[in-house]
Design a protein around this motif. Structure first.
Motif, PDB file in Angstrom:
ATOM      1  N   SER A 212       0.820  -1.226   0.000  1.00 19.47           N
ATOM      2  CA  SER A 212       0.000   0.000   0.000  1.00 19.47           C
ATOM      3  C   SER A 212       0.849   1.269   0.000  1.00 19.47           C
ATOM      4  N   MET A 213       1.741   1.322  -0.968  1.00 19.60           N
ATOM      5  CA  MET A 213       2.527   2.527  -1.147  1.00 19.60           C
ATOM      6  C   MET A 213       1.667   3.623  -1.780  1.00 19.60           C
ATOM      7  N   VAL A 214       2.034   4.874  -1.542  1.00 20.19           N
ATOM      8  CA  VAL A 214       1.254   5.993  -2.072  1.00 20.19           C
ATOM      9  C   VAL A 214       2.172   7.016  -2.737  1.00 20.19           C
ATOM     10  N   GLY A 215       1.551   7.942  -3.440  1.00 18.40           N
ATOM     11  CA  GLY A 215       2.276   9.102  -3.965  1.00 18.40           C
ATOM     12  C   GLY A 215       3.188   8.775  -5.128  1.00 18.40           C
ATOM     13  N   PRO A 216       4.123   9.677  -5.424  1.00 16.58           N
ATOM     14  CA  PRO A 216       5.039   9.474  -6.553  1.00 16.58           C
ATOM     15  C   PRO A 216       5.832   8.172  -6.434  1.00 16.58           C
ATOM     16  N   ALA A 218       4.712   5.317  -5.373  1.00 13.40           N
ATOM     17  CA  ALA A 218       3.885   4.248  -5.930  1.00 13.40           C
ATOM     18  C   ALA A 218       3.676   4.455  -7.424  1.00 13.40           C
ATOM     19  N   ARG A 219       3.473   5.708  -7.827  1.00 13.34           N
ATOM     20  CA  ARG A 219       3.212   5.963  -9.250  1.00 13.34           C
ATOM     21  C   ARG A 219       4.428   5.606 -10.106  1.00 13.34           C
ATOM     22  N   VAL A 223       1.547   2.350 -10.256  1.00 14.38           N
ATOM     23  CA  VAL A 223       0.262   2.288  -9.565  1.00 14.38           C
ATOM     24  C   VAL A 223      -0.498   3.546  -9.954  1.00 14.38           C
ATOM     25  N   ASN A 224      -1.658   3.393 -10.596  1.00 14.82           N
ATOM     26  CA  ASN A 224      -2.322   4.613 -11.050  1.00 14.82           C
ATOM     27  C   ASN A 224      -3.293   5.127  -9.992  1.00 14.82           C
ATOM     28  N   TYR A 225      -2.750   5.779  -9.005  1.00 12.68           N
ATOM     29  CA  TYR A 225      -3.595   6.341  -7.955  1.00 12.68           C
ATOM     30  C   TYR A 225      -3.064   7.699  -7.530  1.00 12.68           C
ATOM     31  N   GLN A 329       3.272   5.197   5.185  1.00 10.59           N
ATOM     32  CA  GLN A 329       2.870   4.143   4.249  1.00 10.59           C
ATOM     33  C   GLN A 329       4.070   3.633   3.472  1.00 10.59           C
ATOM     34  N   ASN A 330       4.979   4.556   3.148  1.00 10.20           N
ATOM     35  CA  ASN A 330       6.058   4.207   2.232  1.00 10.20           C
ATOM     36  C   ASN A 330       7.269   3.562   2.905  1.00 10.20           C
TER      37      ASN A 330
END
Lengths: 362, 147
Positions: A212-216, A218-219, A223-225, A329-330
């Protein structure tokens, strides 16, 4: 085969402006495992909501982190507005997003500079920070502060930006673009930078989703979120919002994504500055959140999705305030990326998650 | 102070600050303010440093780190507390985990106020620290001669 050694990394380390401690279990030159230890910046801010009025806490919320200061005050204010059912004027929404995107530009340029420092390119670091000063000048001109702005309040914003200054925003950002593209050339086209970053710290898409990584971060793992695509506030009025992702999943991809996001933010500011409606910049907010009322909100910070939860108890003080910040998260992703890497690449990988320890520990 | 007898090297540590002061410390070292023209260089090694820039209000966890860095620095040394939190605890003074001010942990010579501290205030603090560094090094030399 050598024997296992533990090398401590941090809390005081030149590559980190903020303290985090990693125990690197090393065999020869290869990192077998990285165990993060945190707590060096924990202050206990979530506890402070019980003693501070919800209007006062916005200044504390802003000081959760000095890099994403604007994002935190905006996220907190939106949460309280949801909690109390306040609708803010359209102009205030636009102003908030303009400042928020401006802080994304400053944060990403800051990060690019630190990344350059991490792979040993000091001149590039200095160039990035020189460019960042011009963004900070815009902040200083409109809010009075360079890193802490105190411009958001529950119900709107404290200060307006007049037409002339908005035009100046656009002019300055257009001026920055040329120089920025030159700097990006050095980051994205220079073979020495490419060799240092490509294929380092790879996290495949499935792992990124699982962690459940987020932000740049993850992108960059495709991951398209992005919370902005949900179209909250003035983001909904954008004619077009394209996610920026990369398929390479390595340190180079993370640089690529952040470099492109700066240009995207400049475009968002230009569009909103042209569209901004006239009107009030704040509505008066009276009373207190109802007993047991709950609200949650999420916001795309420069480092990723930040989630806010607030609960009222019928008084001016909140019962509970909780934030889930992007770096917390990261961190799991960082520990995975560090596994099996070369010891010389550790600072590069730690930096590419864009760690914001102040946010994480509060 | 007419001229500096030394180009000081600084070491920076974030003792539970919000990060705002840290990026201002770095901004002071970068082209916008450029303290390198006074010969000031940021170092990661406490043994090389003359001036210790501390930001933040110091908590239970990092008080030992602050003390350790201070102890590892070689005499003469000067401590500059950067930002309101480092001076007094600031907005975080009544948090449960905050000790409140760098001077609770180590002796502080110069206080640079501001939330977040402005790079100009840091430069002013470092220039004052230079004067103190000179005095301390004179006192050190005199003590050696006396012994």
């Amino acid at each position: 085969m050598g024997q296992k050694t533990i090398i401590p990394f941090g809390p005081q380390h030149p590559v980190l402006p903020e303290p985090i401690h990693l125990d690197l279990v090393v065999e020869d030159e290869v990192v077998l495992e990285a165990v993060p230890q945190i707590g060096f910046i924990h202050r206990g801010l979530e506890r402070l909501v019980r003693t501070k009025d919800y209007n006062q806490f916005i200044y504390v919320a802003e000081r959760i982190c000095g890099i994403c200061a604007f994002g935190h005050s905006m996220g907190y204010a939106e949460t309280i507005e949801k909690l109390m059912g306040v609708e803010i004027p359209k102009r205030a929404e636009y102003l908030r997003v303009i400042w928020h995107e401006l802080s994304r530009i400053h944060s990403h340029i800051l990060w690019l500079g630190l990344a350059a420092d991490a792979f040993g390119h000091e001149a590039l670091f200095m160039h990035c920070w020189r460019l960042r000063e011009r963004v900070l000048d815009l902040f200083e001109k409109t809010t009075g502060g360079r890193v802490i702005f105190s411009v958001v309040k529950v119900g709107g914003v404290n200060r307006d930006i007049d037409r002339g200054t908005l035009d100046e925003f656009v002019r300055v950002l257009e001026g920055i673009k040329d120089e920025y593209n030159q700097i990006c050339n050095a980051f994205l086209k220079d073979p020495s930078v490419y060799n240092r970053t490509a294929g380092v710290g790879v996290i495949p898409t499935e792992d990124a989703l699982g962690l459940s990584m987020v932000g740049p971060f993850a992108r960059a793992s495709n991951v398209n979120y992005d919370v902005r695509m949900l179209g909250n506030g003035a983001y909904g009025d954008l004619s077009d919002f394209k996610l920026i992702t990369s398929e390479n999943c390595d340190c180079y991809a993370r640089m690529e994504v952040r470099a492109a996001e700066v240009v995207q933010s400049i475009e968002i500011i230009e569009e909103l500055a042209a569209k901004i409606p006239d009107g009030d910049i704040a509505v008066p907010v009276k009373g207190a959140p109802a007993d047991g009322a709950e609200a949650c909100n999420s916001l795309e910070q420069p480092r990723g999705e930040c989630y806010y939860f607030a609960k009222g108890n019928g008084t001016k003080n909140l019962e509970r305030m909780r934030m889930r910040t992007p770096t917390s998260q990261n961190l799991a992703g960082m520990a995975v990326a560090l596994k099996g890497c070369d010891i010389a690449d550790v600072n590069m990988i730690v930096l590419t998650i864009d760690p914001c320890i102040s946010c994480t520990e509060r | 102070m007419g001229y500096a007898t030394k180009s000081p090297w600084v070491i920076h540590y974030d003792a539970s600050s919000c990060n705002g002061c840290d990026i201002e410390v770095l901004a002071a070292l970068c082209p916008g303010f450029d303290v390198e023209r006074f010969g000031i260089i940021n170092t990661g090694n406490p043994k090389h440093a003359d001036i210790f820039l501390v930001t933040g209000s110091v908590n239970e966890r990092n008080i030992s780190v602050v003390k350790q860095i201070y102890d590892q620095m070689v005499e003469p040394k000067v401590v500059v507390a950067c930002g309101t939190c480092a001076c007094s605890g600031g907005i975080f003074h009544d948090c449960y985990n905050v000790i409140g001010g760098v001077d609770q942990a180590i002796p502080v010579d110069v206080y640079a106020p501001g939330c977040a501290v402005r790079p100009e205030a840091i430069i002013d603090g470092v220039v004052q620290a230079l004067g103190i560094l000179d005095e301390k090094s004179k006192a050190l030399k005199a003590a050696k001669r006396g012994a």
